[in-house]
Design an enzyme around this catalytic site. Sequence first.
Site, short mmCIF file in Angstrom:
data_model
loop_
_atom_site.label_atom_id
_atom_site.label_comp_id
_atom_site.label_asym_id
_atom_site.label_seq_id
_atom_site.Cartn_x
_atom_site.Cartn_y
_atom_site.Cartn_z
N GLU A 69 0.85 -1.20 0.00
CA GLU A 69 0.00 0.00 0.00
C GLU A 69 0.87 1.24 0.00
O GLU A 69 1.86 1.32 0.75
CB GLU A 69 -0.92 -0.01 1.21
CG GLU A 69 -2.08 -0.97 1.01
CD GLU A 69 -2.96 -1.12 2.24
OE1 GLU A 69 -2.41 -1.04 3.35
OE2 GLU A 69 -4.17 -1.32 2.08
N ASP A 118 -10.90 7.93 -22.14
CA ASP A 118 -10.88 6.52 -21.76
C ASP A 118 -10.38 5.76 -22.99
O ASP A 118 -11.14 5.47 -23.91
CB ASP A 118 -12.28 6.04 -21.35
CG ASP A 118 -12.27 4.57 -20.94
OD1 ASP A 118 -11.28 3.87 -21.24
OD2 ASP A 118 -13.26 4.11 -20.34
#
Length: 421
Positions: free
Chosen positions: A63, A207
């Site tokens: 993380e 996108d």
Amino acid sequence: MTKDIFYGPDFDLLSKQDPEISAVLLSELKRQQTNLQLIASENFTSRAVLATLGSTLSNKYAEGYPGKRYYGGCEEVDKAEYLAIERAKSLFGADHANVQPHSGASANIAVYQAFTKPGDTVLAMSLSHGGHLTHGSPVNFSGKWFNVVSYGVRQDTELIDYDELRDLAIANKPKMICSGATAYPSLVDFEKVRAICDEVGAIMWVDAAHFIGLVAGKAIPSPVPYADVVSFTTHKVLRGPRGGMILTKEAHAAAIDKSVFPGMQGGPIMSAVAGKAVALRECATPEYQKYSKDVITNAKALCSALEGEGMRAVSGGTQTHLALIDIRGTGVNGKVADERCGNAGIVLNKNSIPFDPEKPGITSGIRVGTPATTTQGMGVEEMKTIASLISRAIRSEDPAVLSGIKSEVHALTSKFPIYNA
Ligand code: DSN
């Protein structure tokens, strides 16, 4: 067929420990090797990429970002992520790359979160004209949490109506305008979209999931110089591992990174991050550039051969890796065509065409793409054969005929083996 692709000894271990799952791995390999893979969003990734996915990097929690992790022991995975980031920036000429999104949809959630607040207005292409679920479909978070105004294609040309797009932008003042689609065979005019975004003060989001691999291979123009943010998947024409990625201008780098982690995801899938690095290196080669041009050549050949078989190419053809085919002339709908082709070993998908009179579960069209068959080494002659096989499969309800076509499909794919030792 070979099981060597599964790293011999480890696969033998799996076969003993879990025969049911090892059987699935083998039969899926066989399915990919023997059928025709024409799903426009699928490809055969390299053995090098597969090696990273089956590696111990899968065990690591990481993380945070390289050099700023919330867990110890990240020194090795940091190297993989740095490599992926640098290779993405270099390949696409981008200021900043975030290589952690688990998928294209995850990347898109991060884009919304970085640039908008729930309730904001976003302008995006409608799903029924080729957009994506995350571009504002009412059943998706995007349609539920945002005021998404949809634009589409013109009925006469089946190409994006930039005048309508500009009118909608001026009338609705969107915070963000999205271009990019899943079933649009033409190129997007990024310069025009940029001008509209500048006119109304909107963020320009592209996108690029479907076509980024063609951009990587320099076969079509890049959205990167124009867009504020470009999101995409890494497993389509790009031929990498299943996953997502985001490129941004430097000004938005911190917002995107915060939005991916901790805003939207926990630990990145480090085996996939390493796989992305491997794929990006492959994309920077002359071989890949040739591949991406061949993908388009093959798509054009397949599209015109299907037209020769009495089917209509939406927007008159293709400039990319996919073609959208209106099959109403065959008297068969998309759902039936999809099923018949599937029974003949031809894997494609039913797809709505613009202004489709049929429901999305039925459709009047099919979508075909050439990333996978081109990776196999097929060329224009094979595309003509494939068009004939598709046409015969669509027009036949006789299981014996479909089974005969399947034998022809297997004969064709056996000449273009994948994942052989
Ligand atoms: N599922 C992808 C496609 O097939 O186009 C889009 O997410």
